[in-house]
Design an enzyme around this catalytic site. Structure first.
Site, PDB file in Angstrom:
ATOM      1  N   GLY A  47       0.835  -1.197   0.000  1.00  0.00           N
ATOM      2  CA  GLY A  47       0.000   0.000   0.000  1.00  0.00           C
ATOM      3  C   GLY A  47       0.864   1.238   0.000  1.00  0.00           C
ATOM      4  N   THR A  48       0.196   2.370  -0.027  1.00  0.00           N
ATOM      5  CA  THR A  48       0.893   3.647   0.062  1.00  0.00           C
ATOM      6  C   THR A  48       1.608   3.749   1.398  1.00  0.00           C
ATOM      7  OG1 THR A  48      -1.395   4.278  -0.386  1.00  0.00           O
ATOM      8  CG2 THR A  48       0.307   5.881  -0.942  1.00  0.00           C
ATOM      9  N   LYS A  67       1.383  -5.773   9.014  1.00  0.00           N
ATOM     10  CA  LYS A  67       1.369  -4.523   8.238  1.00  0.00           C
ATOM     11  C   LYS A  67       2.423  -3.584   8.809  1.00  0.00           C
ATOM     12  CE  LYS A  67      -1.756  -0.789   6.842  1.00  0.00           C
ATOM     13  NZ  LYS A  67      -3.156  -0.379   6.729  1.00  0.00           N
ATOM     14  N   ASP A 168     -12.257   4.855   3.215  1.00  0.00           N
ATOM     15  CA  ASP A 168     -11.485   4.251   2.117  1.00  0.00           C
ATOM     16  C   ASP A 168     -12.126   2.932   1.677  1.00  0.00           C
ATOM     17  OD1 ASP A 168      -9.588   4.149   0.142  1.00  0.00           O
ATOM     18  OD2 ASP A 168      -7.946   3.515   1.434  1.00  0.00           O
TER      19      ASP A 168
HETATM   20  N1  LIG Z   1      -5.512  -9.206   7.906  1.00  0.00           N
HETATM   21  C1  LIG Z   1      -5.201  -9.393   6.618  1.00  0.00           C
HETATM   22  N2  LIG Z   1      -5.253 -10.616   6.083  1.00  0.00           N
HETATM   23  C2  LIG Z   1      -4.946 -10.807   4.791  1.00  0.00           C
HETATM   24  N3  LIG Z   1      -4.578  -9.834   3.952  1.00  0.00           N
HETATM   25  C3  LIG Z   1      -4.508  -8.583   4.412  1.00  0.00           C
HETATM   26  C4  LIG Z   1      -4.806  -8.285   5.767  1.00  0.00           C
HETATM   27  N4  LIG Z   1      -4.657  -6.966   5.940  1.00  0.00           N
HETATM   28  C5  LIG Z   1      -4.288  -6.463   4.743  1.00  0.00           C
HETATM   29  N5  LIG Z   1      -4.184  -7.430   3.809  1.00  0.00           N
HETATM   30  C6  LIG Z   1      -3.819  -7.289   2.392  1.00  0.00           C
HETATM   31  O1  LIG Z   1      -2.909  -6.220   2.234  1.00  0.00           O
HETATM   32  C7  LIG Z   1      -3.468  -5.179   1.432  1.00  0.00           C
HETATM   33  C8  LIG Z   1      -3.023  -3.837   1.955  1.00  0.00           C
HETATM   34  O2  LIG Z   1      -3.444  -3.695   3.302  1.00  0.00           O
HETATM   35  P1  LIG Z   1      -4.103  -2.342   3.804  1.00  0.00           P
HETATM   36  O3  LIG Z   1      -5.187  -1.988   2.862  1.00  0.00           O
HETATM   37  O4  LIG Z   1      -4.449  -2.474   5.226  1.00  0.00           O
HETATM   38  O5  LIG Z   1      -2.849  -1.395   3.663  1.00  0.00           O
HETATM   39  P2  LIG Z   1      -2.608  -0.012   2.986  1.00  0.00           P
HETATM   40  O6  LIG Z   1      -1.156   0.187   3.004  1.00  0.00           O
HETATM   41  O7  LIG Z   1      -3.429   0.995   3.636  1.00  0.00           O
HETATM   42  O8  LIG Z   1      -3.104  -0.243   1.548  1.00  0.00           O
HETATM   43  P3  LIG Z   1      -3.604   0.805   0.508  1.00  0.00           P
HETATM   44  O9  LIG Z   1      -2.922   2.078   0.793  1.00  0.00           O
HETATM   45  O10 LIG Z   1      -3.230   0.172  -0.798  1.00  0.00           O
HETATM   46  O11 LIG Z   1      -5.091   0.884   0.672  1.00  0.00           O
HETATM   47  C9  LIG Z   1      -4.968  -5.419   1.460  1.00  0.00           C
HETATM   48  O12 LIG Z   1      -5.609  -4.927   0.299  1.00  0.00           O
HETATM   49  C10 LIG Z   1      -5.050  -6.938   1.551  1.00  0.00           C
HETATM   50  O13 LIG Z   1      -4.899  -7.503   0.270  1.00  0.00           O
HETATM   51 MG   LIG Z   2      -5.778  -0.685   1.547  1.00  0.00          MG
END
Ligand SMILES: Nc1ncnc2c1ncn2[C@@H]1O[C@H](COP(=O)(O)OP(=O)(O)OP(=O)(O)O)[C@@H](O)[C@H]1O
Ligand SMILES: [Mg+2]
Length: 394
Positions: A47-48, A67, A168
């Site tokens: 993600g970002t 994460k 989001d």
């Molecule tokens: N608990 C989880 N179990 C499985 N996969 C997960 C989980 N949490 C996140 N992911 C995967 O990781 C991806 C990115 O996680 P998340 O959306 O929380 O992060 P982000 O950095 O905010 O992403 P973005 O900025 O792209 O929206 C999710 O779209 C999903 O595919």
């Molecule tokens: Mg996300």
């Protein structure tokens, strides 16, 4: 802590600094274990705000998602955005909201200049909805679509009742376990809200929600918004259950509003009283004379009349008239045959995890070149094979 050493520092104070560093290295942070207790298995998201890994607890063998908290560009220590996400996740405990297990850290060592990395540790979910929808072998029956939407709306009902906005909503932020339990995830943009008194409206940022799922009030500059912003996203996701790719793929804010007007009809004070007071209403070019075609255009994909009716109510331009999660859950769509049906059986045919990050870019159908950079559409690039942006998909 200031670790810079001046030139005339005495040897005794250097050794004192060293002692502090050693203490820091050995310090046993209570409630914040080392991430090494998990074994990283695979990267599943980028993600970002950082990477996401599938990992396994070395002793209990429990599978989790890690994460990473992005600390780059942080001068003030732990990022406030991550603190907000953690605080909100700790508050929200529900079957349809992703469960935060704990926060872990790496050790502070000279190799990372005594800056530890932090990880949010979640219960692992086997799939995200974007990954599932991009796989043609995954077929949802009408009852299964109802189950997805019912759980999604249940999650929204819960967070909105707790005065939290997600901000989001999109298919990649909807997780589904192999047992078919849906979890709202990614609270990185979430915030608490209050109902403003007319004398003092809220002034929240409107630079939220991935462009393709962003509701018209945010695009027009509304800063005193509320739960309807998430309901619009729920409508976009519901339509996607049939179209299998995002229904309005704008490349700029202006373009997104044009696509919305072409589907939902012209934006005007007649259908949306008060819209003329929004900051960008007169600054943007809003298509005139557009008829509302939500049901008409989605009918090619969605045969069920109750589904079309609920979609129409979710994709309502005026946020004050848009259906809320409570009323959506009471809609006939969920209470007529075929009734919502468990997803576990269908999912058991798919042993591979499906995530947006691991899926090839989704195909889009109608071609129309479009200048301009896509806005806040994280992780969703047009494929090289497509060559061009496509205006709409249905
Ligand atoms: N608990 C989880 N179990 C499985 N996969 C997960 C989980 N949490 C996140 N992911 C995967 O990781 C991806 C990115 O996680 P998340 O959306 O929380 O992060 P982000 O950095 O905010 O992403 P973005 O900025 O792209 O929206 C999710 O779209 C999903 O595919
Ligand atoms: Mg996300």
């Amino acid at each position: 802590m200031n670790t810079s050493t001046s030139t005339n520092v005495s040897s005794s104070s250097v050794s004192h600094a060293q002692q502090v560093m050693n203490k820091l290295e050995d310090f046993d942070f209570p409630y914040c274990d080392e991430v090494t207790k998990y074994e990283k298995l695979a990267k599943i998201g980028q993600g970002t705000f950082g990477e996401v890994f599938k990992a396994k607890h070395r002793q209990t063998k429990k599978v989790v998602a890690l994460k990473k908290v992005l600390m780059e560009n942080e001068k003030e220590g732990f990022p406030i955005t991550a603190l907000r996400e953690i605080k909100i996740l700790q508050l929200l405990n529900h079957e349809n909201v992703v469960n935060l297990i704990e926060i872990c850290r790496t050790k502070a060592t000279p190799f990372n200049r005594y800056k530890a990395t932090f990880y949010l540790v979640f219960d692992f979910c086997e799939h995200d909805l974007a990954g599932l929808l991009s796989n043609v072998n995954v077929k949802f029956s009408l009852g299964e679509i109802k189950k997805v939407m019912q759980q999604l709306l249940n999650g929204l009902y819960f967070i909105h009742s707790n005065k939290i906005l997600h901000r989001d909503m999109k298919a990649a932020n909807i997780l589904i376990t192999k047992n078919g339990v849906l979890k709202l995830a990614d609270f990185g943009l979430a915030r608490a809200f209050s109902i403003s008194k007319t004398s003092q409206p809220n002034r929240y940022t409107n630079r939220v929600v991935t462009l393709w799922y962003r509701p018209p009030e945010l695009l027009l500059g509304e800063r005193n918004y509320g739960p309807p912003v998430d309901m619009w996203g729920a409508g976009c996701i519901m339509a996607e259950m049939w179209t299998r790719s995002p229904i309005m793929q704008g490349s700029t804010e202006q373009h997104q509003l044009t696509l919305i007007s072409q589907l939902c009809g012209s934006i005007s004070p007649e259908t949306w009283p008060g819209v003329e007071k929004l900051e960008f209403y007169n600054k943007l070019d809003l298509p005139k004379g557009q008829k509302r075609k939500v049901k008409e255009r989605l009918r090619a994909y969605v045969k069920d009349p109750y589904a079309l009716d609920l979609l129409d109510k979710l994709l309502t331009l005026d946020p004050n008239k848009r259906i809320d999660s409570d009323n959506a859950l009471n809609h006939d769509f969920f209470w007529t045959d075929p009734m919502p049906c468990e997803l576990a059986k269908m999912l058991s045919q798919h042993t591979q995890s499906m995530f947006e990050y691991l899926a090839p870019p989704r195909r889009r159908v109608v071609q129309q070149p479009h200048a301009g950079q896509p806005g806040h559409q994280k992780g969703m690039q047009p494929s090289a094979a497509d060559g061009q942006y496509h205006d709409r998909v249905f």
